[in-house]
Scaffold this motif. Structure first.
Motif, PDB file in Angstrom:
ATOM      1  N   GLN A 130       0.839  -1.332   0.264  1.00 24.63           N
ATOM      2  CA  GLN A 130       0.071   0.087   0.069  1.00 24.63           C
ATOM      3  C   GLN A 130       1.244   1.182  -0.001  1.00 24.63           C
ATOM      4  OE1 GLN A 130      -3.232   0.029   3.155  1.00 24.63           O
ATOM      5  NE2 GLN A 130      -3.293   2.537   2.415  1.00 24.63           N
ATOM      6  N   ILE A 131       1.017   2.371  -0.520  1.00 25.80           N
ATOM      7  CA  ILE A 131       1.290   3.051  -0.877  1.00 25.80           C
ATOM      8  C   ILE A 131       0.731   4.608  -1.218  1.00 25.80           C
ATOM      9  CG2 ILE A 131       2.241   5.087  -2.931  1.00 25.80           C
ATOM     10  CD1 ILE A 131       3.782   1.750  -2.316  1.00 25.80           C
ATOM     11  N   SER A 132       1.110   5.295   0.222  1.00 23.66           N
ATOM     12  CA  SER A 132       0.317   6.165   0.445  1.00 23.66           C
ATOM     13  C   SER A 132       0.992   7.429   0.470  1.00 23.66           C
ATOM     14  CB  SER A 132      -0.243   5.723   1.660  1.00 23.66           C
ATOM     15  OG  SER A 132       0.200   5.855   2.796  1.00 23.66           O
ATOM     16  N   LEU A 133       0.092   9.121   0.319  1.00 24.96           N
ATOM     17  CA  LEU A 133       0.713  10.144  -0.282  1.00 24.96           C
ATOM     18  C   LEU A 133      -0.664  10.700   0.836  1.00 24.96           C
ATOM     19  CD1 LEU A 133       2.624  12.601  -1.114  1.00 24.96           C
ATOM     20  CD2 LEU A 133       1.937  12.533  -3.186  1.00 24.96           C
ATOM     21  N   GLY A 134      -0.385  11.467   1.814  1.00 29.89           N
ATOM     22  CA  GLY A 134      -1.285  11.905   2.613  1.00 29.89           C
ATOM     23  C   GLY A 134      -2.690  10.764   2.623  1.00 29.89           C
ATOM     24  N   ASP A 135      -4.085  11.897   2.303  1.00 29.56           N
ATOM     25  CA  ASP A 135      -5.050  11.023   1.883  1.00 29.56           C
ATOM     26  C   ASP A 135      -5.389  10.184   1.060  1.00 29.56           C
ATOM     27  OD1 ASP A 135      -5.966  13.116   0.308  1.00 29.56           O
ATOM     28  OD2 ASP A 135      -7.267  13.575   2.147  1.00 29.56           O
ATOM     29  N   MET A 136      -4.339  10.546   0.075  1.00 27.71           N
ATOM     30  CA  MET A 136      -4.497   9.475  -1.660  1.00 27.71           C
ATOM     31  C   MET A 136      -3.253   8.899  -0.579  1.00 27.71           C
ATOM     32  SD  MET A 136      -3.827  11.998  -4.397  1.00 27.71           S
ATOM     33  CE  MET A 136      -1.840  11.814  -4.484  1.00 27.71           C
ATOM     34  N   LEU A 166       8.762  22.587   1.871  1.00 26.51           N
ATOM     35  CA  LEU A 166       8.313  23.597   0.792  1.00 26.51           C
ATOM     36  C   LEU A 166       7.110  23.573   0.729  1.00 26.51           C
ATOM     37  CD1 LEU A 166      11.506  25.173  -1.076  1.00 26.51           C
ATOM     38  CD2 LEU A 166       9.920  26.823   0.887  1.00 26.51           C
ATOM     39  N   LEU A 167       6.706  22.532   0.216  1.00 30.72           N
ATOM     40  CA  LEU A 167       5.807  22.270  -0.933  1.00 30.72           C
ATOM     41  C   LEU A 167       4.678  21.594   0.394  1.00 30.72           C
ATOM     42  CD1 LEU A 167       6.705  18.986  -3.295  1.00 30.72           C
ATOM     43  CD2 LEU A 167       5.164  20.898  -2.724  1.00 30.72           C
ATOM     44  N   GLN A 168       5.043  21.059   1.616  1.00 35.05           N
ATOM     45  CA  GLN A 168       4.297  20.887   3.179  1.00 35.05           C
ATOM     46  C   GLN A 168       3.610  21.961   3.578  1.00 35.05           C
ATOM     47  OE1 GLN A 168       3.979  17.410   1.983  1.00 35.05           O
ATOM     48  NE2 GLN A 168       3.302  17.151   4.107  1.00 35.05           N
ATOM     49  N   ASN A 227      -6.104  23.256   1.127  1.00 31.41           N
ATOM     50  CA  ASN A 227      -6.222  21.766   0.956  1.00 31.41           C
ATOM     51  C   ASN A 227      -5.301  20.272   1.071  1.00 31.41           C
ATOM     52  OD1 ASN A 227      -7.789  20.200  -0.635  1.00 31.41           O
ATOM     53  ND2 ASN A 227      -9.511  21.761  -0.990  1.00 31.41           N
ATOM     54  N   LYS A 228      -5.114  19.896   2.035  1.00 32.07           N
ATOM     55  CA  LYS A 228      -4.083  18.843   1.807  1.00 32.07           C
ATOM     56  C   LYS A 228      -4.604  17.881   0.266  1.00 32.07           C
ATOM     57  CE  LYS A 228      -2.444  18.650   6.100  1.00 32.07           C
ATOM     58  NZ  LYS A 228      -3.312  20.288   6.779  1.00 32.07           N
ATOM     59  N   LYS A 250      -6.496  18.310  -2.295  1.00 36.18           N
ATOM     60  CA  LYS A 250      -6.282  19.017  -4.119  1.00 36.18           C
ATOM     61  C   LYS A 250      -4.270  19.351  -4.098  1.00 36.18           C
ATOM     62  CE  LYS A 250      -7.860  22.683  -6.611  1.00 36.18           C
ATOM     63  NZ  LYS A 250      -8.281  24.147  -6.455  1.00 36.18           N
ATOM     64  N   ASP A 251      -4.039  19.458  -2.734  1.00 40.18           N
ATOM     65  CA  ASP A 251      -2.694  19.920  -3.324  1.00 40.18           C
ATOM     66  C   ASP A 251      -1.897  18.368  -3.586  1.00 40.18           C
ATOM     67  OD1 ASP A 251      -0.123  20.784  -3.333  1.00 40.18           O
ATOM     68  OD2 ASP A 251      -0.030  19.788  -1.351  1.00 40.18           O
ATOM     69  N   TYR A 252      -2.199  17.820  -2.793  1.00 41.05           N
ATOM     70  CA  TYR A 252      -1.331  15.540  -3.134  1.00 41.05           C
ATOM     71  C   TYR A 252      -1.885  15.712  -4.607  1.00 41.05           C
ATOM     72  CZ  TYR A 252      -0.167  15.625   1.586  1.00 41.05           C
ATOM     73  OH  TYR A 252       0.839  15.142   2.851  1.00 41.05           O
ATOM     74  N   VAL A 253      -2.996  16.011  -5.121  1.00 39.17           N
ATOM     75  CA  VAL A 253      -3.403  15.609  -6.226  1.00 39.17           C
ATOM     76  C   VAL A 253      -3.355  16.830  -7.160  1.00 39.17           C
ATOM     77  CG1 VAL A 253      -5.510  15.657  -7.825  1.00 39.17           C
ATOM     78  CG2 VAL A 253      -5.868  15.013  -5.728  1.00 39.17           C
ATOM     79  N   LEU A 254      -3.058  17.901  -7.657  1.00 40.45           N
ATOM     80  CA  LEU A 254      -2.363  18.933  -8.049  1.00 40.45           C
ATOM     81  C   LEU A 254      -0.599  18.667  -8.043  1.00 40.45           C
ATOM     82  CD1 LEU A 254      -4.528  21.625  -7.947  1.00 40.45           C
ATOM     83  CD2 LEU A 254      -4.800  20.340  -9.841  1.00 40.45           C
ATOM     84  N   ARG A 255       0.515  18.512  -7.600  1.00 37.92           N
ATOM     85  CA  ARG A 255       1.105  17.583  -7.908  1.00 37.92           C
ATOM     86  C   ARG A 255       1.540  16.795  -8.909  1.00 37.92           C
ATOM     87  NH1 ARG A 255       3.899  17.111  -1.498  1.00 37.92           N
ATOM     88  NH2 ARG A 255       3.018  18.478  -0.552  1.00 37.92           N
ATOM     89  N   ALA A 256       0.893  16.220  -9.722  1.00 33.94           N
ATOM     90  CA  ALA A 256       1.412  15.539 -10.960  1.00 33.94           C
ATOM     91  C   ALA A 256       1.835  15.823 -11.777  1.00 33.94           C
ATOM     92  CB  ALA A 256      -0.118  14.490 -11.018  1.00 33.94           C
ATOM     93  N   ASP A 257       1.145  18.171 -11.685  1.00 32.01           N
ATOM     94  CA  ASP A 257       1.210  18.591 -12.907  1.00 32.01           C
ATOM     95  C   ASP A 257       2.564  19.529 -12.564  1.00 32.01           C
ATOM     96  OD1 ASP A 257       0.967  20.387 -15.125  1.00 32.01           O
ATOM     97  OD2 ASP A 257      -0.856  21.123 -14.041  1.00 32.01           O
ATOM     98  N   PRO A 258       3.894  18.718 -13.328  1.00 31.50           N
ATOM     99  CA  PRO A 258       4.609  20.329 -12.964  1.00 31.50           C
ATOM    100  C   PRO A 258       4.095  22.281 -12.820  1.00 31.50           C
ATOM    101  CG  PRO A 258       4.855  19.145 -15.570  1.00 31.50           C
ATOM    102  CD  PRO A 258       3.747  18.480 -14.789  1.00 31.50           C
ATOM    103  N   VAL A 259       2.869  22.295 -14.346  1.00 27.34           N
ATOM    104  CA  VAL A 259       2.900  23.319 -14.056  1.00 27.34           C
ATOM    105  C   VAL A 259       2.237  23.591 -12.737  1.00 27.34           C
ATOM    106  CG1 VAL A 259       1.623  25.640 -15.014  1.00 27.34           C
ATOM    107  CG2 VAL A 259       2.294  23.447 -16.583  1.00 27.34           C
ATOM    108  N   TYR A 260       1.306  23.585 -12.017  1.00 30.93           N
ATOM    109  CA  TYR A 260       1.435  23.753 -10.658  1.00 30.93           C
ATOM    110  C   TYR A 260       2.658  23.314  -9.525  1.00 30.93           C
ATOM    111  CZ  TYR A 260      -0.797  23.125  -6.198  1.00 30.93           C
ATOM    112  OH  TYR A 260      -1.172  22.465  -4.823  1.00 30.93           O
ATOM    113  N   LEU A 261       3.033  22.819 -10.262  1.00 30.35           N
ATOM    114  CA  LEU A 261       4.477  22.484  -9.203  1.00 30.35           C
ATOM    115  C   LEU A 261       5.272  23.813  -9.468  1.00 30.35           C
ATOM    116  CD1 LEU A 261       5.816  19.006  -9.250  1.00 30.35           C
ATOM    117  CD2 LEU A 261       4.901  19.936  -7.188  1.00 30.35           C
ATOM    118  N   SER A 262       5.274  24.014 -10.357  1.00 32.51           N
ATOM    119  CA  SER A 262       6.538  25.425 -10.561  1.00 32.51           C
ATOM    120  C   SER A 262       5.396  26.380  -9.575  1.00 32.51           C
ATOM    121  CB  SER A 262       6.920  25.856 -11.850  1.00 32.51           C
ATOM    122  OG  SER A 262       5.442  25.315 -12.436  1.00 32.51           O
ATOM    123  N   ARG A 263       4.406  26.861  -9.911  1.00 28.32           N
ATOM    124  CA  ARG A 263       3.462  28.060  -9.881  1.00 28.32           C
ATOM    125  C   ARG A 263       3.639  27.867  -7.981  1.00 28.32           C
ATOM    126  NH1 ARG A 263       1.028  31.955 -11.983  1.00 28.32           N
ATOM    127  NH2 ARG A 263      -0.977  32.655 -10.620  1.00 28.32           N
TER     128      ARG A 263
END
Length: 696
Positions: free
Chosen positions: A52-58, A186-188, A196-197, A199-212
């Motif tokens: 089982q792999i988890s990132l926050g509640d994902m 820094l991410l945390q 919104n933990k 939503k943040d975890y989900v969006l971290r797949a996107d480099p556009v979001y990460l860079s912003r």
């Protein structure tokens, strides 16, 4: 217990050196773990093994399969390595989907049989973007580019003016201990995560979001960010921006302070730290300098400048032009924008203007800036103005504008980044704008012009509809007099500054002209101070004549207050005595200061945990003595604290020297820096940096 096979995985995933204590892997590629069962061994015939792999509640749960089939690339999956399963250890391959989120994951093991479930938390691992994988939106196909924009922990920042470009080395330091931890933290602590933990975890797949997110987190204006900016005054309660030579020291201080901002940064410091963070996350990045970068406060793509009728620059406008401004380009696809916008994206962490309520800027495609696609997310109009705004220069006399001209070539005169695989400059100007002025002369002042690498994946600028009709003042037609001002040679501290004013009389009769010439001291991002030198002269110019006026500013006029990062603005107003016509010309330049010599005995490549000696020296090339001379040496990762040598008076031609013992505890690129100050002033006369490569 678990063996994360760190050495082998780090080699396969191109993550070696990022951490010695954590497993660091890249998405879209399998990694190996070995489970060691201390209790009852696993019986595959009667028990199921699941991870089982988890990132926050994902969370993702996967059965460990016995199969030779390749992984399902759209989901987490695991399979057992072929081998003898009677041993009390099992080696498993785990696959992370290519669109997985970046972050620190937990791994649990579940063993089920008919009677019970046994569950174990076996540890954590870090998952990063994968620029080596074609399916990843940050993919780069050439290994030589990945060496430069991901692996390299060393860079060059270009500063000064387009007349005299200065190279400053920078240690990105992504392989220093705990730099990865700082990036994860820094991410945390970002506002997006705290609000919104999930939503943040989900969006971290996107480099556009990460860079912003990371762009905002490098400055501390809205959050628990890394750096506090300061552009004038003293820096006694922190570290002056010019004193930094690497990112690791800054990130370590921020991490140790538990989110208190580090003092102080300016544009090249903000950009260099962001470049480090993005390379750690697996997003190819580079530091870029724009010379004569406009700050367009009212969004009309025009910068107003005001001058007196005697050529003194006045502080009457909120708009400004920085002699240089440094930002970051990050490489990624832009599926949110459509075709033509993939590739390099501008991300600017220096807090200038807010974007969607936060001090950040970008990511904005370079192609959108060149194509004048001003409505492109994010902040395209502001960035376009930074490299291609018009300068409207207004001459004021008795509170009234007496003349006005437009300069469409001043802003964005040159845009440089470090070349791939060398320390020469690559000229990016044509990537941002249509060339208005040839750059060869500018590049020649810096170094031999490097060959721009042709990328097979380069996207040409797309055609865009402009966001409405944009109009501004146009240059007055029919001027009967051309005026230019040039600096002769390379201005050097301790020597006179030679200037040439060139006049072209376009009329068929003699003209009596009055020349007003003055020089003002300025910082790279501020309006100049009052004039420190002036000249007034009357000349008669024959019809259709090109006439030159020679001027020399003695060293005695500026050397008592000059520091190594000051810039001089020289401006001239030529007035026709009869017609009252006035013409303005201006030029900015920096003055080269005497260099500090830094030499490492035995060469610039040293061994880990082995003592070496560095010799630092400065020779006074001025015609007068320097009182209270202080030569200071420091080097993060090489020296503990600062060491200095002092002389009550450093006589002309005399050399002062400081020997220091250096030793590195980790591999990578380190930087020695040295400064020379005098007269009891906090202003630095000369500053030098020296790269040291550390091998095992």
């Amino acid at each position: 217990m678990v063996d994360f096979e760190i050495q082998e995985n780090h080699s396969l995933h191109q993550t070696g050196g990022l951490s010695s204590k954590r497993l660091v892997v890249r998405r879209g590629r399998a990694f190996k773990v070995t489970l060691m069962l201390d209790g009852r061994p696993w019986e595959p015939s009667s028990q199921r093994l699941a991870l089982q792999i988890s990132l926050g509640d994902m969370s993702a749960k996967m059965l460990v399969n016995f199969t030779d089939k390749w992984f399902d690339t759209d989901r987490w999956s695991a399979r057992v390595y072929p081998g003898d399963l009677r041993r009390r250890s099992i080696t498993i391959q785990v696959f992370a989907p290519v669109r997985s989120s970046v972050g620190l994951y937990q791994m649990l093991v579940h063993i089920d049989d008919a009677q019970e479930r046994r569950s174990f938390l076996v540890g954590t691992f870090v998952l990063l973007c994968n620029p080596w994988l074609e399916e990843d939106p940050v993919y780069m196909p050439l290994d030589v580019l990945l060496d430069e924009y991901i692996r390299s922990d060393y860079g060059v920042v270009y500063m000064g003016t387009d007349v005299n470009v200065v190279q400053r080395p920078w240690s990105f330091g992504q392989y220093e201990p705990d730099v990865l931890e700082a990036c994860l933290q820094l991410l945390q602590v970002s506002p997006q995560h705290l609000s919104n933990k999930h939503k943040d975890y989900v969006l971290r797949a996107d480099p556009v979001y990460l860079s912003r997110v990371m762009c905002a987190m490098v400055n501390s204006s809205d959050d628990m960010g890394v750096l506090e900016g300061k552009w004038h005054g003293t820096y006694k309660d922190g570290v002056g921006p010019t004193e930094w030579s690497g990112s690791a020291d800054i990130l370590h201080r921020w991490l140790a302070s538990k989110g208190k901002p580090v003092r102080y940064g300016q544009c090249w410091v903000f950009a260099s730290v962001l470049c480090t963070v993005m390379r750690v996350l697996g997003i190819p990045s580079r530091v870029v300098t724009v010379f004569n970068a406009a700050h367009d406060t009212d969004g009309n793509l025009v910068v107003d400048e005001f001058y007196s009728s005697t050529a003194e620059k006045l502080t009457l406008s909120k708009d400004s032009v920085w002699n240089f401004h440094v930002w970051v380009e990050c490489w990624m696809q832009r599926p949110d924008l459509g075709l033509g916008f993939d590739g390099w994206q501008v991300v600017d962490p220096t807090p200038q203007e807010k974007s969607a309520g936060t001090y950040r800027c970008g990511p904005c495609p370079v192609a959108a800036i060149r194509g004048r696609c001003l409505r492109t997310p994010y902040d395209a109009a502001f960035l376009y103005a930074s490299v291609d705004a018009d300068i409207v220069r207004k001459m004021v006399r008795s509170g009234r504008v007496v003349s006005k001209t437009t300069d469409s070539e001043w802003v964005g005169r040159a845009i440089f980044t470090k070349s791939v695989g060398s320390e020469t400059a690559e000229d990016l100007t044509e990537s941002y704008k249509k060339i208005k002025v040839r750059q060869e002369q500018l590049m020649g002042k810096l170094t031999s012009k490097s060959t721009t690498l042709s990328h097979p994946f380069h996207h040409s600028a797309v055609s865009c509809l402009q966001s409405g009709t944009l109009s501004g003042p146009t240059e007055e037609d029919g001027s009967s007099l051309d005026v230019s001002i040039a600096v002769d040679g390379e201005p050097t501290a301790g020597e006179s500054i030679d200037l040439t004013v060139t006049l072209t009389n376009k009329l068929a009769h003699h003209r009596v002209l009055l020349e007003h010439l003055n020089a003002q001291l300025k910082e790279f991002n501020r309006s100049p101070q009052k004039s420190f030198w002036k000249s007034h002269k009357e000349v008669t110019v024959p019809p259709f004549e090109v006439f030159t006026l020679q001027h020399s500013i003695p060293a005695s006029e500026y050397e008592s207050f000059l520091s190594d990062d000051d810039i001089v603005k020289v401006s001239v107003v030529i007035k026709d005595v009869n017609t009252k016509e006035r013409v303005l010309a201006t030029q900015d330049f920096n003055i080269s200061t005497p260099k500090i010599s830094i030499q490492v005995e035995g060469g610039d490549t040293i061994k880990v945990k082995k003592e070496h000696t560095a010799v630092v020296s400065f020779t006074n090339t001025f015609n007068k003595g320097l009182s209270s001379a202080v030569l200071t040496v420091e080097g993060y990762g090489l020296l503990q604290g600062k060491q200095d040598a002092r002389l009550s008076v450093l006589q002309p031609g005399e050399k002062m020297e400081k020997k220091v013992s250096i030793m590195a505890s980790t591999k990578g690129t380190k930087m020695l820096s040295a400064t020379l100050s005098h007269g009891g002033s906090s202003k630095v006369l000369s500053r030098s940096f020296h790269k040291v490569s550390v091998n095992s």
